[in-house]
Design an enzyme around this catalytic site. Structure first.
Site, PDB file in Angstrom:
ATOM      1  N   ALA A  11       0.477  70.610  27.921  1.00 12.66           N
ATOM      2  CA  ALA A  11       0.632  71.096  29.398  1.00 12.66           C
ATOM      3  C   ALA A  11       0.840  69.587  29.937  1.00 12.66           C
ATOM      4  O   ALA A  11       0.276  69.287  31.384  1.00 12.66           O
ATOM      5  CB  ALA A  11      -0.558  71.574  29.701  1.00 12.66           C
ATOM      6  N   HIS A  90       0.094  81.477  19.814  1.00 14.68           N
ATOM      7  CA  HIS A  90       1.018  80.490  19.712  1.00 14.68           C
ATOM      8  C   HIS A  90       2.528  80.935  19.644  1.00 14.68           C
ATOM      9  O   HIS A  90       2.648  82.123  19.461  1.00 14.68           O
ATOM     10  CB  HIS A  90       0.712  79.861  18.219  1.00 14.68           C
ATOM     11  CG  HIS A  90       1.327  78.380  18.167  1.00 14.68           C
ATOM     12  ND1 HIS A  90       2.893  77.945  18.275  1.00 14.68           N
ATOM     13  CD2 HIS A  90       0.659  76.982  18.222  1.00 14.68           C
ATOM     14  CE1 HIS A  90       2.756  76.674  18.345  1.00 14.68           C
ATOM     15  NE2 HIS A  90       1.388  76.170  18.320  1.00 14.68           N
ATOM     16  N   GLY A  91       3.395  80.232  20.267  1.00 17.51           N
ATOM     17  CA  GLY A  91       4.805  80.449  20.151  1.00 17.51           C
ATOM     18  C   GLY A  91       5.258  80.621  18.790  1.00 17.51           C
ATOM     19  O   GLY A  91       4.584  80.002  17.950  1.00 17.51           O
ATOM     20  N   ASP A 205      13.663  26.208  24.883  1.00 17.82           N
ATOM     21  CA  ASP A 205      12.245  26.664  25.441  1.00 17.82           C
ATOM     22  C   ASP A 205      11.106  25.864  26.029  1.00 17.82           C
ATOM     23  O   ASP A 205      10.102  25.597  25.485  1.00 17.82           O
ATOM     24  CB  ASP A 205      11.602  27.778  24.229  1.00 17.82           C
ATOM     25  CG  ASP A 205      10.586  28.529  24.642  1.00 17.82           C
ATOM     26  OD1 ASP A 205      10.245  28.981  25.997  1.00 17.82           O
ATOM     27  OD2 ASP A 205       9.915  29.132  23.698  1.00 17.82           O
TER      28      ASP A 205
HETATM   29  C1  SPV Z   1       7.894  33.569  22.985  1.00 18.93           C
HETATM   30  O1  SPV Z   1       8.536  34.733  22.460  1.00 18.93           O
HETATM   31  O2  SPV Z   1       8.698  32.952  23.833  1.00 18.93           O
HETATM   32  C2  SPV Z   1       6.733  33.364  22.536  1.00 18.93           C
HETATM   33  C3  SPV Z   1       6.397  33.637  21.269  1.00 18.93           C
HETATM   34  O3  SPV Z   1       6.016  32.636  23.169  1.00 18.93           O
HETATM   35  S1  SPV Z   1       6.587  32.322  20.112  1.00 18.93           S
HETATM   36  O4  SPV Z   1       8.049  31.983  20.307  1.00 18.93           O
HETATM   37  O5  SPV Z   1       6.031  32.279  18.881  1.00 18.93           O
HETATM   38  O6  SPV Z   1       5.844  31.043  20.701  1.00 18.93           O
HETATM   39 MG    MG Z   2       7.206  31.583  24.869  1.00 20.00          MG
END
Ligand code: SPV
Ligand code: MG
Length: 433
Positions: A11, A90-91, A205
């Site tokens: 539902a 039931h349907g 990064d």
């Molecule tokens: C990311 O995906 O940026 C992370 C995870 O922080 S790792 O790359 O494992 O650090």
């Molecule tokens: Mg990261």
């Protein structure tokens, strides 16, 4: 005394097909709705949009419904066995396919005590699934999106999150399904990864891609999807900036942030040599969590502390000490990271952690220990699994191969069968034609 008539429903999207069932049921006695709990639905399908209490409120106010009871299992027969209704309505659309076994179980249960199954012709031209697909196109509000992560963690054995770095990768993740023994498998949400967002920009990064760029990317993802998102906010930066950023993050509809306890120049955790990386001291990082939590506006929003002790060569004692302090400071969940090729150290951690904090969700990112199965993670007390970079890593070799093939053959014919056709590509996006 009137006879009991049982009708099992989810539902979530009430339509005239449901009313037909209830009207039919009324003819035989008191209609009792077995309303599937959120947990029961989540074992086989996506969580309903409305939670149990909201669905109950609607259904108990429909004329002809005498009572609403929770059905805690996917299979109707267990509640029927307890309630022993004289009739089950039931349907008639469950005689074949995945539902046939459920029908068989209901008939066997009714036969045990002389109950009767009444099958009502399925109401053509309408289905809850079609309504749900239509409402997905209408979109989702930021508040509604934020909520869905917590609901998923509360109701599913494991919440499955996958990295998405663009709207198209998010659309793929949103629509991907696998059907295993009648259970629909799907991803519960997205991970905005610092690693893949940076890689997409051709940058390392190291927190160099500024947050407004990353939020713009997430906003574009939100334009075309409805699932919740967890954002990797690296170290969270300066506390004064974090307090302002959290407001923007929440306003966009992001459900959670994961903040790692590193300090100085952050580098990726999976680098072989992490000797230049250092961890924030416990008190300072705990204070950062506390301040961020005070600043949060939406009670469903989650701030998750990420412990880097194993990454930086420290042991379980340091990880547990940190976990305790971070939870005491208000962290809504804990992510424990590891770059080992086996999950042993995160399992050591979960064993100790869950003894003390059974109700605090645990998150893991099995990038290096990728042989671990979700069933093991569940057994070891993990609540959220993040596949942190996989859609980006899937696209990259495909692009390299294509570029090299065109150079080698001086044409694209040889790689065509590995590519999406232009027609399929256009069909992918609604509104192209
Ligand atoms: C990311 O995906 O940026 C992370 C995870 O922080 S790792 O790359 O494992 O650090
Ligand atoms: Mg990261």
């Amino acid at each position: 005394m009137k006879k009991k008539v049982y009708i099992s429903l989810t539902a979530d999207n009430i339509h005239h097909g449901h009313i037909n069932l209830i009207n039919e049921g009324k003819k035989y006695g008191d209609v009792i709705i077995g309303l599937l709990t959120d947990k029961a639905v989540a074992t086989h399908k996506k969580l309903p949009i409305l939670n149990y209490e909201q669905r109950k409120l609607i259904i108990q106010n429909i004329s002809g419904v005498t009572d609403v009871v929770p059905q805690s299992e996917w299979d109707d027969s267990l509640t029927i066995q307890k309630l022993k209704p004289e009739f089950v309505i039931h349907g008639d659309d469950w005689t074949t396919g995945k539902q046939a076994v459920l029908r068989k179980n209901v008939i066997e249960t009714l036969n045990k005590y002389g109950g009767k199954l009444i099958e009502v012709p399925y109401t053509k031209g309408i289905s809850s699934e079609a309504i749900s697909n239509k409402s997905k196109k209408v979109g989702i509000s930021p508040d509604q999106r934020i909520k869905t992560l917590k609901r998923s963690i509360e109701n599913k054995d494991i919440t499955r999150i996958i990295e998405t770095h663009s709207p198209i990768s998010a659309l793929i993740a949103e629509n991907a399904t696998a059907n295993i023994n009648g259970r629909e498998k799907y991803f519960d949400g997205f991970w905005s990864s610092s690693l893949t967002d940076a890689s997409l920009m051709g940058k390392p990064d190291i927190e160099v891609v500024d947050i407004s760029k990353r939020l713009e990317n997430i906003n574009n993802i939100f334009e075309v999807t409805s699932k919740p998102l967890i954002m990797d906010i690296d170290t969270g930066g300066k506390i004064e900036h974090l307090n302002l950023n959290i407001k923007t993050i929440e306003r966009l509809g992001i459900s959670a942030v994961i903040m790692e306890d590193k300090t100085g120049l952050k580098k990726n955790s999976l680098l072989n040599d992490t000797s230049s990386q250092s961890q924030e001291d416990i008190a300072t990082f705990s204070e950062k969590i506390r301040k961020a939590k005070i600043n949060q506006q939406n009670s469903d929003f989650m701030i998750i502390a990420r412990i880097e002790s194993f990454i930086l060569g420290k042991g379980i004692d340091d990880a547990i000490l940190r976990a305790k302090s971070y939870v005491d400071s208000g962290s809504d969940a804990i992510m424990i990271h590891s770059k080992k090729d086996q999950p042993n150290e995160i399992f050591d951690f979960s064993k100790k952690f869950k003894k003390e904090f059974n109700n605090i969700p645990l998150v893991c990112v099995p990038s290096t220990y990728s042989s671990v199965k979700e069933s093991e993670l569940i057994q070891q007390g993990f609540n959220v699994v993040i596949y942190a970079n996989h859609l980006f890593r899937a696209a990259y070799p495909a692009m390299v191969k294509t570029a090299e093939s065109i150079l080698t053959h001086e044409r694209s014919k040889e790689i065509e069968d590995k590519l999406t056709s232009i027609k399929d590509m256009m069909d992918l996006i609604p509104g192209t034609n």
